[in-house]
Motif scaffolding. Structure first.
Motif, PDB file in Angstrom:
ATOM      1  N   MET A 181       6.113   7.562  -8.404  1.00  0.00           N
ATOM      2  CA  MET A 181       4.893   7.606  -7.592  1.00  0.00           C
ATOM      3  C   MET A 181       4.813   6.399  -6.656  1.00  0.00           C
ATOM      4  O   MET A 181       4.411   6.541  -5.500  1.00  0.00           O
ATOM      5  CB  MET A 181       3.659   7.669  -8.496  1.00  0.00           C
ATOM      6  CG  MET A 181       3.417   9.072  -9.024  1.00  0.00           C
ATOM      7  SD  MET A 181       1.824   9.233  -9.873  1.00  0.00           S
ATOM      8  CE  MET A 181       2.120   8.369 -11.404  1.00  0.00           C
ATOM      9  N   GLN A 182       5.194   5.225  -7.142  1.00  0.00           N
ATOM     10  CA  GLN A 182       5.163   4.018  -6.306  1.00  0.00           C
ATOM     11  C   GLN A 182       6.174   4.128  -5.167  1.00  0.00           C
ATOM     12  O   GLN A 182       5.927   3.685  -4.058  1.00  0.00           O
ATOM     13  CB  GLN A 182       5.464   2.766  -7.144  1.00  0.00           C
ATOM     14  CG  GLN A 182       4.305   2.322  -8.027  1.00  0.00           C
ATOM     15  CD  GLN A 182       3.105   1.816  -7.234  1.00  0.00           C
ATOM     16  OE1 GLN A 182       3.234   1.324  -6.135  1.00  0.00           O
ATOM     17  NE2 GLN A 182       1.923   1.964  -7.799  1.00  0.00           N
ATOM     18  N   LYS A 183       7.325   4.713  -5.476  1.00  0.00           N
ATOM     19  CA  LYS A 183       8.380   4.876  -4.464  1.00  0.00           C
ATOM     20  C   LYS A 183       7.880   5.788  -3.338  1.00  0.00           C
ATOM     21  O   LYS A 183       8.132   5.542  -2.162  1.00  0.00           O
ATOM     22  CB  LYS A 183       9.641   5.449  -5.109  1.00  0.00           C
ATOM     23  CG  LYS A 183      10.834   5.407  -4.197  1.00  0.00           C
ATOM     24  CD  LYS A 183      12.124   5.159  -4.926  1.00  0.00           C
ATOM     25  CE  LYS A 183      13.204   4.839  -3.900  1.00  0.00           C
ATOM     26  NZ  LYS A 183      14.134   3.857  -4.357  1.00  0.00           N
ATOM     27  N   ARG A 184       7.164   6.860  -3.721  1.00  0.00           N
ATOM     28  CA  ARG A 184       6.605   7.786  -2.728  1.00  0.00           C
ATOM     29  C   ARG A 184       5.565   7.094  -1.858  1.00  0.00           C
ATOM     30  O   ARG A 184       5.449   7.357  -0.678  1.00  0.00           O
ATOM     31  CB  ARG A 184       5.952   8.969  -3.444  1.00  0.00           C
ATOM     32  CG  ARG A 184       6.979  10.016  -3.818  1.00  0.00           C
ATOM     33  CD  ARG A 184       6.286  11.318  -4.148  1.00  0.00           C
ATOM     34  NE  ARG A 184       7.232  12.267  -4.675  1.00  0.00           N
ATOM     35  CZ  ARG A 184       6.898  13.313  -5.425  1.00  0.00           C
ATOM     36  NH1 ARG A 184       5.641  13.517  -5.749  1.00  0.00           N
ATOM     37  NH2 ARG A 184       7.817  14.147  -5.852  1.00  0.00           N
ATOM     38  N   LYS A 185       4.758   6.215  -2.491  1.00  0.00           N
ATOM     39  CA  LYS A 185       3.720   5.485  -1.774  1.00  0.00           C
ATOM     40  C   LYS A 185       4.339   4.593  -0.697  1.00  0.00           C
ATOM     41  O   LYS A 185       3.837   4.518   0.420  1.00  0.00           O
ATOM     42  CB  LYS A 185       2.946   4.611  -2.769  1.00  0.00           C
ATOM     43  CG  LYS A 185       1.439   4.812  -2.692  1.00  0.00           C
ATOM     44  CD  LYS A 185       0.742   3.750  -3.520  1.00  0.00           C
ATOM     45  CE  LYS A 185       0.005   4.330  -4.701  1.00  0.00           C
ATOM     46  NZ  LYS A 185      -0.609   3.283  -5.544  1.00  0.00           N
ATOM     47  N   ILE A 186       5.420   3.925  -1.033  1.00  0.00           N
ATOM     48  CA  ILE A 186       6.100   3.017  -0.101  1.00  0.00           C
ATOM     49  C   ILE A 186       6.612   3.793   1.110  1.00  0.00           C
ATOM     50  O   ILE A 186       6.473   3.374   2.248  1.00  0.00           O
ATOM     51  CB  ILE A 186       7.247   2.246  -0.806  1.00  0.00           C
ATOM     52  CG1 ILE A 186       6.663   1.283  -1.838  1.00  0.00           C
ATOM     53  CG2 ILE A 186       8.100   1.475   0.196  1.00  0.00           C
ATOM     54  CD1 ILE A 186       7.653   0.773  -2.869  1.00  0.00           C
ATOM     55  N   LYS A 187       7.195   4.980   0.831  1.00  0.00           N
ATOM     56  CA  LYS A 187       7.680   5.823   1.921  1.00  0.00           C
ATOM     57  C   LYS A 187       6.483   6.312   2.749  1.00  0.00           C
ATOM     58  O   LYS A 187       6.488   6.430   3.911  1.00  0.00           O
ATOM     59  CB  LYS A 187       8.448   7.028   1.354  1.00  0.00           C
ATOM     60  CG  LYS A 187       9.891   6.661   1.017  1.00  0.00           C
ATOM     61  CD  LYS A 187      10.609   7.865   0.447  1.00  0.00           C
ATOM     62  CE  LYS A 187      12.018   7.492  -0.018  1.00  0.00           C
ATOM     63  NZ  LYS A 187      12.587   8.525  -0.869  1.00  0.00           N
TER      64      LYS A 187
END
Lengths: 88, 88
Positions: free
Chosen positions: B82-88
């Motif tokens: 979820m954090q990785k998606r937020k960064i993108k």
């Protein structure tokens, strides 16, 4: 080696090498601030106890994999402690 | 509950709750970039296999603790994704 030994060894290999990507990432980036040192302190105690459990049960997959896991988690913990000292 | 069950359960409790400080830290800081997602992918596979091993051996400390560990490592992996998606 029978079926349960194979599953036990495979399980042990995965849980043991699990820490390796984290060790490699930490050594490459030299950035560890998001990682919880408490996680690795608790894991060292846990896999240490699993090793004892393996000795009581004379269960070699448990002894071997958790013994190595103890060393690898200890390495990761050392990296965290050394990086913390560097920041100070 | 005899001595080996107690050691096995204690070992399981430590290796299971080990992930908790990392989950709490990640949720608090919302910072996960130093954490290797591969670690938690491999750990999920590993503790999943340990659970299977426990079923084969009818060994309850192994089944229970690794089953819960699978869920907790899965939660940590979800946070990372979820954090990785937020960064993108």
């Amino acid at each position: 080696m029978n079926f349960d030994d194979i599953i036990g060894t495979a399980a042990g290999i995965f849980t043991t090498i699990g820490v390796l990507p984290q060790i490699i990432k930490a050594l490459k980036t030299q950035e560890v601030k998001d990682i919880s040192p408490y996680m690795f302190i608790i894991l060292c105690i846990g896999v240490g106890l699993w090793t004892v459990y393996g000795f009581i049960k004379s269960d070699w997959p448990i002894i071997l994999t958790n013994g190595i896991s103890f060393i690898l988690n200890g390495i990761m913990l050392s990296i965290l402690i050394m990086q913390k000292r560097k920041i100070k």
